[in-house]
Design an enzyme around this catalytic site. Structure first.
Site, PDB file in Angstrom:
ATOM      1  N   GLY A 218       0.780  -1.148  -0.136  1.00  0.00           N
ATOM      2  CA  GLY A 218      -0.110   0.006   0.202  1.00  0.00           C
ATOM      3  C   GLY A 218       0.770   1.383  -0.235  1.00  0.00           C
ATOM      4  O   GLY A 218       0.689   2.183  -0.805  1.00  0.00           O
ATOM      5  N   GLU A 256     -11.197   7.546   4.341  1.00  0.00           N
ATOM      6  CA  GLU A 256     -12.421   7.096   5.267  1.00  0.00           C
ATOM      7  C   GLU A 256     -11.694   6.491   6.517  1.00  0.00           C
ATOM      8  O   GLU A 256     -11.000   5.465   6.416  1.00  0.00           O
ATOM      9  CB  GLU A 256     -13.071   6.287   4.755  1.00  0.00           C
ATOM     10  CG  GLU A 256     -13.987   6.739   3.350  1.00  0.00           C
ATOM     11  CD  GLU A 256     -15.107   7.888   3.666  1.00  0.00           C
ATOM     12  OE1 GLU A 256     -15.256   7.913   4.955  1.00  0.00           O
ATOM     13  OE2 GLU A 256     -15.771   8.122   2.847  1.00  0.00           O
ATOM     14  N   CYS A 290     -16.561   0.983  11.391  1.00  0.00           N
ATOM     15  CA  CYS A 290     -16.053   2.347  11.785  1.00  0.00           C
ATOM     16  C   CYS A 290     -17.119   3.414  12.159  1.00  0.00           C
ATOM     17  O   CYS A 290     -16.990   4.393  13.129  1.00  0.00           O
ATOM     18  CB  CYS A 290     -15.310   2.766  10.679  1.00  0.00           C
ATOM     19  SG  CYS A 290     -16.371   2.769   9.115  1.00  0.00           S
TER      20      CYS A 290
HETATM   21  P1  NAD Z   1      -5.149  -0.208   8.767  1.00  0.00           P
HETATM   22  O1  NAD Z   1      -5.188   1.186   8.524  1.00  0.00           O
HETATM   23  O2  NAD Z   1      -4.471  -0.970   9.419  1.00  0.00           O
HETATM   24  O3  NAD Z   1      -5.195  -0.920   7.134  1.00  0.00           O
HETATM   25  C1  NAD Z   1      -5.989  -0.484   6.051  1.00  0.00           C
HETATM   26  C2  NAD Z   1      -5.319  -0.825   4.749  1.00  0.00           C
HETATM   27  O4  NAD Z   1      -4.155   0.156   4.561  1.00  0.00           O
HETATM   28  C3  NAD Z   1      -4.851  -2.222   4.598  1.00  0.00           C
HETATM   29  O5  NAD Z   1      -4.949  -2.486   3.274  1.00  0.00           O
HETATM   30  C4  NAD Z   1      -3.459  -2.017   4.990  1.00  0.00           C
HETATM   31  O6  NAD Z   1      -2.439  -2.932   4.135  1.00  0.00           O
HETATM   32  C5  NAD Z   1      -3.076  -0.497   4.258  1.00  0.00           C
HETATM   33  N1  NAD Z   1      -1.975   0.125   4.997  1.00  0.00           N
HETATM   34  C6  NAD Z   1      -1.188  -0.371   6.165  1.00  0.00           C
HETATM   35  N2  NAD Z   1      -0.163   0.559   6.254  1.00  0.00           N
HETATM   36  C7  NAD Z   1      -0.102   1.347   4.976  1.00  0.00           C
HETATM   37  C8  NAD Z   1       0.614   2.456   4.610  1.00  0.00           C
HETATM   38  N3  NAD Z   1       1.722   2.922   5.356  1.00  0.00           N
HETATM   39  N4  NAD Z   1       0.570   3.016   3.468  1.00  0.00           N
HETATM   40  C9  NAD Z   1      -0.483   2.522   2.616  1.00  0.00           C
HETATM   41  N5  NAD Z   1      -1.369   1.266   2.979  1.00  0.00           N
HETATM   42  C10 NAD Z   1      -1.144   0.850   4.246  1.00  0.00           C
HETATM   43  O7  NAD Z   1      -6.607  -0.524   8.935  1.00  0.00           O
HETATM   44  P2  NAD Z   1      -7.704  -1.997   9.315  1.00  0.00           P
HETATM   45  O8  NAD Z   1      -6.885  -2.217  10.461  1.00  0.00           O
HETATM   46  O9  NAD Z   1      -7.276  -2.934   8.227  1.00  0.00           O
HETATM   47  O10 NAD Z   1      -9.049  -1.622   9.261  1.00  0.00           O
HETATM   48  C11 NAD Z   1      -9.718  -0.930  10.507  1.00  0.00           C
HETATM   49  C12 NAD Z   1      -9.570   0.409  10.501  1.00  0.00           C
HETATM   50  O11 NAD Z   1     -10.502   1.119   9.683  1.00  0.00           O
HETATM   51  C13 NAD Z   1     -10.334   1.045  11.621  1.00  0.00           C
HETATM   52  O12 NAD Z   1      -9.821   2.287  12.368  1.00  0.00           O
HETATM   53  C14 NAD Z   1     -11.736   1.670  11.280  1.00  0.00           C
HETATM   54  O13 NAD Z   1     -12.348   2.664  11.770  1.00  0.00           O
HETATM   55  C15 NAD Z   1     -11.294   1.773   9.980  1.00  0.00           C
HETATM   56  N6  NAD Z   1     -12.458   1.971   9.019  1.00  0.00           N
HETATM   57  C16 NAD Z   1     -13.054   3.063   8.623  1.00  0.00           C
HETATM   58  C17 NAD Z   1     -14.258   3.092   7.595  1.00  0.00           C
HETATM   59  C18 NAD Z   1     -14.594   4.296   7.195  1.00  0.00           C
HETATM   60  O14 NAD Z   1     -15.238   4.465   5.976  1.00  0.00           O
HETATM   61  N7  NAD Z   1     -14.372   5.520   7.808  1.00  0.00           N
HETATM   62  C19 NAD Z   1     -14.483   1.926   7.181  1.00  0.00           C
HETATM   63  C20 NAD Z   1     -13.813   0.880   7.674  1.00  0.00           C
HETATM   64  C21 NAD Z   1     -12.893   0.948   8.339  1.00  0.00           C
END
Ligand code: NAD
Length: 485
Positions: A218, A256, A290
């Site tokens: 990512g 998001e 979320c």
């Molecule tokens: P995360 O932030 O750990 O990961 C999300 C995505 O980002 C994954 O695909 C991950 O591989 C990628 N990623 C991680 N580090 C990165 C970087 N440095 N650069 C680019 N990409 C990177 O989140 P998660 O644990 O997968 O999901 C849970 C979180 O998502 C919670 O905080 C939740 O609130 C949030 N969420 C928000 C919404 C919304 O619409 N606001 C919806 C669902 C989940």
């Protein structure tokens, strides 16, 4: 039947170039149910190059009719493969089966049809009225057109919803896409890629899927100069990193992020409805949503009653096997998430909170579980009340009237969602208008729908997904001014 997970790069389904895979684990039992390609840096680069080429060298971005046709084919394939996709969603994400006929699958598929219809009727070009700026009579047209190459980076909790709410409008708008799902939910994205490759006329490179156990895949996308827009859903901490990384090439970011939303019950409100609904919804998919209302803010005089209602509601919630249609609260996604939730339960205790129900690990042999939990006795300054837990944990807080309830609801770094319950709809609406969040439910209204914009204020994000706004996130605006003859 679901095919083995493969990458989709430049129209071809393939293993990772290094041949490496990593296990896909079902969170309810910890069994390995499959293997996903571990994309190399070369694969990520190839996917971006393919998306760039498809954008720059084909008619994809300008041929609206063809785009609509391809998206209708994709929608048809998703409907036809619904049973397998629903089962996969339950197996891979641990999503309770009952949610897959709603927000975990059927609704996102419906949203794809909705945005396709929107694009079919969208005003891609419009004329501004006659004008003579600086004395020169000029005909002016505003054109809406695609941004370019979109990197869609998604989390594991509602994988179909978030994958489709990004790639649907991005493709409908004429962009090309590289989708990078979360390490825990690669298969659902790979299946989407396979359906696109095998059941649609999407040209090579228009839609690419990269799976990897490493977050760095990512991160590569966010700094790549060939990517024009990063559409990211995930935690606020990662959102910050994405924004910082994207700043180097000044690409657009659409974020998001997390939430700690408040369900406010006013002093005339029905506790059974307000507190009961908050307690129920925080258990849906084990609290891994979320926009769930994880803070319940109730009149001080009715605090004990509200805690009791919330606890009683949770006692009746079915926790367990997500394939059981009666299950509301399935597993957490992995051991890291379980440890995180348990860490917050320990913190709640250390901060002086008490558990009206839950606070323990359910007694299952395998899998990653947390019991539905009501935390009482804390105020809004406690970390337990301020930080996103992402588990089935509801914190109950006391307010001293409408102004105080609004103050507490807004006293949060987040601003994603919320709810207000009152016997007086006008009073409820007045309170809802003062809460600084992107979506709000009044007296049980449902804000989640294909045509309804969704997104956050403050540290819950930038931009809106779904609805007309969700298409326009993926558009540039160009003005062409021509001297009138
Ligand atoms: P995360 O932030 O750990 O990961 C999300 C995505 O980002 C994954 O695909 C991950 O591989 C990628 N990623 C991680 N580090 C990165 C970087 N440095 N650069 C680019 N990409 C990177 O989140 P998660 O644990 O997968 O999901 C849970 C979180 O998502 C919670 O905080 C939740 O609130 C949030 N969420 C928000 C919404 C919304 O619409 N606001 C919806 C669902 C989940």
């Amino acid at each position: 039947m679901t095919a083995p997970a493969q990458l989709l790069i430049d129209g071809k389904l393939a293993a990772a170039s290094g041949g490496a895979t990593y296990p896909i684990v079902t969170p309810a039992t910890e069994e390995v149910i499959g293997a996903a390609p571990a994309a190399t840096a070369g694969d990520v680069g190839a996917a971006v190059a393919a998306a760039r080429r498809a954008f720059d060298e084909t008619a994809w971005s300008t041929d609206v009719g063809f785009r609509i046709e391809c998206l209708r084919q994709l929608h048809r394939a998703l409907v036809d493969h619904g049973p397998a996709m629903r089962a996969l969603t339950t197996a891979e994400a641990g999503a309770p089966a009952r949610l897959t006929t709603g927000p975990q699958y059927d609704l996102p598929v419906e949203s794809l049809a909705w945005v396709t219809d929107l694009a079919a009727g969208y005003e891609w070009e419009r004329e501004l009225g006659p004008a003579a700026p600086m004395g020169i009579p000029t005909t002016r047209h505003v054109h809406r057109e695609a941004v370019g190459v979109v990197a869609a980076i998604t989390p594991w909790n509602f994988p179909n919803q978030i994958n489709l709410a990004k790639i649907g409008p991005a493709l409908a708008a004429g962009n090309t896409v590289v989708l990078k799902p979360a390490p825990d939910t690669p298969w659902i994205a790979a299946e989407l890629g396979r359906l696109a490759a095998e059941h649609t006329d999407l040209p090579a490179g228009v839609f690419n899927v990269i799976t990897s156990p490493e977050h760095v895949a990512g991160a590569m996308l966010t700094s790549d100069p060939r990517v024009d827009l990063v559409s990211f859903t995930g935690s606020t901490a990662t959102g910050r990193a994405v924004m910082a990384s994207a700043a180097g090439t000044l690409k657009r970011v659409f974020l998001e992020l997390g939430g700690k939303s408040a369900a406010v019950v006013l002093d005339d409100g029905d506790l059974g409805a307000g507190a009961g609904l908050a307690a129920y919804s925080v258990c849906v998919h084990a609290g891994q949503g979320c926009a769930l209302t994880t803070r319940l803010i109730v009149p001080r005089a009715r605090y004990d009653e509200a805690v009791a209602v919330a606890a009683r509601t949770m006692q009746h919630i079915k926790v367990g096997d997500p394939t059981d249609p009666a299950t509301v609260c399935g597993p957490l996604i992995n051991s890291v998430q379980r440890d995180r939730v348990e860490g917050y339960l320990a913190l709640a205790r250390a901060e002086g909170g008490r558990f009206a129900v839950g606070g323990t690990r359910p007694d299952f042999d395998r899998g990653f579980w947390a019991a539905p939990t009501v935390v009482a006795g804390l105020d809004n300054d406690a970390r337990t009340s301020r930080e996103e837990i992402f588990g089935p944990v509801l914190v109950v807080l006391a307010h001293d009237g409408d102004d105080d309830a609004v103050r507490i609801a807004n006293d949060s770094p987040y601003g994603l969602s919320g709810a207000v319950t009152s016997a007086d709809p006008e009073r409820a609406r007045a309170v809802a208008k003062r809460i600084r969040t992107g979506t709000l439910s009044v007296n049980g209204g449902v804000w989640f729908a294909p045509d309804a914009p969704f997104g956050g204020y403050k540290q819950s994000g930038l931009g809106r997904e779904m609805g007309v706004a969700g298409l326009e996130e993926y558009l540039e605006t160009k003005l062409i001014a021509e001297a009138a003859r």
